[in-house]
Motif scaffolding. Structure first.
Motif, PDB file in Angstrom:
ATOM      1  N   ILE A 141      10.867 -39.479 -34.639  1.00 23.75           N
ATOM      2  CA  ILE A 141       9.964 -40.556 -34.243  1.00 23.75           C
ATOM      3  C   ILE A 141      10.488 -41.859 -34.825  1.00 23.75           C
ATOM      4  N   THR A 142      10.550 -42.901 -33.996  1.00 18.48           N
ATOM      5  CA  THR A 142      11.107 -44.193 -34.412  1.00 18.48           C
ATOM      6  C   THR A 142       9.994 -45.209 -34.617  1.00 18.48           C
ATOM      7  N   CYS A 143      10.011 -45.884 -35.762  1.00 15.23           N
ATOM      8  CA  CYS A 143       9.063 -46.959 -36.070  1.00 15.23           C
ATOM      9  C   CYS A 143       9.863 -48.206 -36.433  1.00 15.23           C
ATOM     10  N   ASP A 144       9.905 -49.178 -35.530  1.00 15.37           N
ATOM     11  CA  ASP A 144      10.695 -50.397 -35.737  1.00 15.37           C
ATOM     12  C   ASP A 144       9.785 -51.607 -35.917  1.00 15.37           C
ATOM     13  N   THR A 180       8.692 -30.315 -44.074  1.00 17.27           N
ATOM     14  CA  THR A 180       8.669 -30.372 -42.605  1.00 17.27           C
ATOM     15  C   THR A 180       8.999 -31.763 -42.105  1.00 17.27           C
ATOM     16  N   PHE A 181       8.445 -32.789 -42.744  1.00 15.28           N
ATOM     17  CA  PHE A 181       8.656 -34.186 -42.343  1.00 15.28           C
ATOM     18  C   PHE A 181       9.653 -34.841 -43.300  1.00 15.28           C
ATOM     19  N   THR A 182      10.546 -35.656 -42.732  1.00 17.09           N
ATOM     20  CA  THR A 182      11.517 -36.406 -43.541  1.00 17.09           C
ATOM     21  C   THR A 182      11.559 -37.844 -43.055  1.00 17.09           C
ATOM     22  N   LEU A 183      11.402 -38.791 -43.971  1.00 18.36           N
ATOM     23  CA  LEU A 183      11.433 -40.224 -43.640  1.00 18.36           C
ATOM     24  C   LEU A 183      12.795 -40.794 -43.995  1.00 18.36           C
ATOM     25  N   THR A 184      13.372 -41.575 -43.073  1.00 15.63           N
ATOM     26  CA  THR A 184      14.669 -42.216 -43.286  1.00 15.63           C
ATOM     27  C   THR A 184      14.533 -43.701 -43.015  1.00 15.63           C
ATOM     28  N   ARG A 188      15.818 -51.623 -39.081  1.00 11.29           N
ATOM     29  CA  ARG A 188      14.677 -52.224 -38.390  1.00 11.29           C
ATOM     30  C   ARG A 188      13.331 -51.637 -38.809  1.00 11.29           C
ATOM     31  N   GLY A 189      13.341 -50.593 -39.607  1.00  9.46           N
ATOM     32  CA  GLY A 189      12.090 -49.964 -40.018  1.00  9.46           C
ATOM     33  C   GLY A 189      12.343 -48.610 -40.636  1.00  9.46           C
ATOM     34  N   ARG A 221       1.709 -48.700 -34.516  1.00 14.85           N
ATOM     35  CA  ARG A 221       2.188 -47.969 -33.327  1.00 14.85           C
ATOM     36  C   ARG A 221       1.551 -46.585 -33.259  1.00 14.85           C
ATOM     37  N   ARG A 222       1.065 -46.251 -32.068  1.00 13.79           N
ATOM     38  CA  ARG A 222       0.440 -44.940 -31.824  1.00 13.79           C
ATOM     39  C   ARG A 222       1.447 -44.033 -31.135  1.00 13.79           C
ATOM     40  N   ILE A 223       1.656 -42.838 -31.682  1.00 21.26           N
ATOM     41  CA  ILE A 223       2.568 -41.859 -31.091  1.00 21.26           C
ATOM     42  C   ILE A 223       1.791 -40.582 -30.797  1.00 21.26           C
ATOM     43  N   GLN A 224       1.771 -40.210 -29.540  1.00 21.30           N
ATOM     44  CA  GLN A 224       1.134 -38.956 -29.137  1.00 21.30           C
ATOM     45  C   GLN A 224       2.210 -37.890 -28.993  1.00 21.30           C
ATOM     46  N   LEU A 225       2.164 -36.853 -29.824  1.00 23.29           N
ATOM     47  CA  LEU A 225       3.107 -35.743 -29.731  1.00 23.29           C
ATOM     48  C   LEU A 225       2.479 -34.608 -28.935  1.00 23.29           C
TER      49      LEU A 225
END
Length: 401
Positions: A141-144, A180-184, A188-189, A221-225
């Protein structure tokens, strides 16, 4: 004169209630969460609260330590931490302006007030995004955010849980993963990857910002998975061979289809596409049979580094939706075997055993034969010598007579 002015201000604040103010920034379509801390001493107890909104009726509540939902606003009067938490969802133009959190010690008492100014920041919100993800695969998932304006802000990622958004990770997390989740972090974000996707990962997520020092956070930002299954197959070609496989796609799939490689289809490396004039590039080629809704993919002269995960997909025509994928192929490789270095299989081991056994028997036969020959020669020589001795003895006897 100054003493008199300060005295008058003190009298005014006592008459109207204690007032403090702070600023909050949000954007249309997102949400904000801010806290109004108790305006007076920490040991003050308030029986009820009231939230004054800029263009709508006030909200009054006497509930404590539970979430209370009113329209698009959620309130939580936190008596333990002596604050009022306020969440405003799906922000619109009429939500921006001045708010007042009013605290009442008794029903008929004057309020102690905390002022909040909600400002609009148009450049931080992004278009909502629907992302299809596939069970047991990986997704990113991209957050810019534009420019460097928010480089000093803390970025966070959370999952919508109704009244609240449950924190998963932030740029202040240590480590930047929970398994399970990894933030990089990016220029840009930030990106968040999810490994081994399961049905539990289905839902709504938010990217957001909060100042290093401040009592609010804003979702941007809203992300629907949406978790889906995908047709999966596996092949094990031999190095040097050509591999051909087929991908069946659903009716209505976009005309622009492609093949890519990588564990994560959202960021996989594209190899060939029907959008290209020439669909025969290097060792990879594809043919799209639209009458049978089928793609034929060929990889020539397979190499060891061709091992991996391949995806058949179609470009999305909606900028608010991820690309569509309809087939997953897992390739493992078999090395070509040379007669000198390749490990022997069962049949080869049997042949080798027979050859060695025959060689040993021949060697034993030669040794036995040679030994027998030597023994025979020795026996003959001994017999000859005995016969010669007897002859000599006979001759000497005859001469004597």
């Amino acid at each position: 004169m100054n003493k008199m002015k300060n005295f008058l201000l003190l009298i005014l604040s006592l008459m109207t209630g204690c007032v403090a103010s702070s600023e909050v920034r949000g954007c249309i379509g997102g949400w904000v969460e801010f806290s109004c801390t108790y305006p007076k001493e920490r040991n003050t107890e308030y029986q009820s609260i009231e939230v004054e909104r800029p263009k709508k009726p006030n909200i009054v509540s006497s509930e404590k330590n539970v979430w209370e939902n009113k329209d698009r606003i959620s309130l939580f009067h936190d008596t333990k931490n002596k604050r009022l938490r306020v969440i405003i969802r799906e922000l619109t133009d009429e939500d921006f302006g001045k708010y007042k959190c009013k605290f009442f010690q008794r029903q008929d008492s004057r309020s102690d007030t905390k002022k909040i100014k909600l400002d609009k920041e148009d450049d931080i919100c992004q278009r909502p995004f629907n992302q299809t993800v596939y069970r047991n695969a990986k997704t990113t998932i991209t957050c810019d955010y534009p420019g460097n304006k928010y480089s000093s802000s803390v970025k966070f990622f959370c999952k919508d849980k109704g009244s609240t958004c449950e924190d998963i990770l932030s740029t202040n997390s240590s480590p930047l993963t929970n398994g399970t989740f990894t933030l990089t972090n990016t220029n840009r974000g930030f990106n968040v990857s999810i490994s081994n996707v399961s049905s539990q990962d289905d839902g709504v997520y938010w990217c957001g910002l909060k100042p290093q020092e401040g009592s609010y956070r804003a979702a941007t930002r809203r992300i629907q998975l949406e978790v889906q299954d995908i047709t999966t197959s596996s092949r094990s070609p031999t190095v040097g061979q050509d591999l051909t496989y087929w991908c069946k796609y659903p009716n209505g799939a976009n005309i622009k289809k492609f093949i890519c490689k990588g564990e994560d289809p959202s960021v996989c490396q594209r190899l060939v596409s029907t959008a290209q004039r020439n669909m025969n590039i290097g060792r990879f080629s594809m043919e799209d049979d639209t009458t049978k809704a089928n793609i034929t993919v060929t990889i020539r002269n397979m190499r060891l580094d061709d091992t991996g995960t391949y995806w058949c997909g179609a470009d999305s025509t909606d900028p608010g939706h991820s690309d569509e994928f309809f087939h997953k192929l897992l390739i493992t490789q078999k090395e070509t075997r040379s007669t000198t270095s390749a490990p022997a299989d069962g049949h080869t081991r049997v042949v080798i055993t027979v050859i060695v056994s025959v060689a040993v028997m021949l060697l034993l036969f030669v040794i036995i034969r040679d030994h027998f020959s030597l023994s025979t020669n020795f026996f003959h020589r001994q017999k000859t010598q005995e016969m010669e001795q007897q002859a000599n003895t006979s001759e000497r006897t005859t001469v004597g007579l």
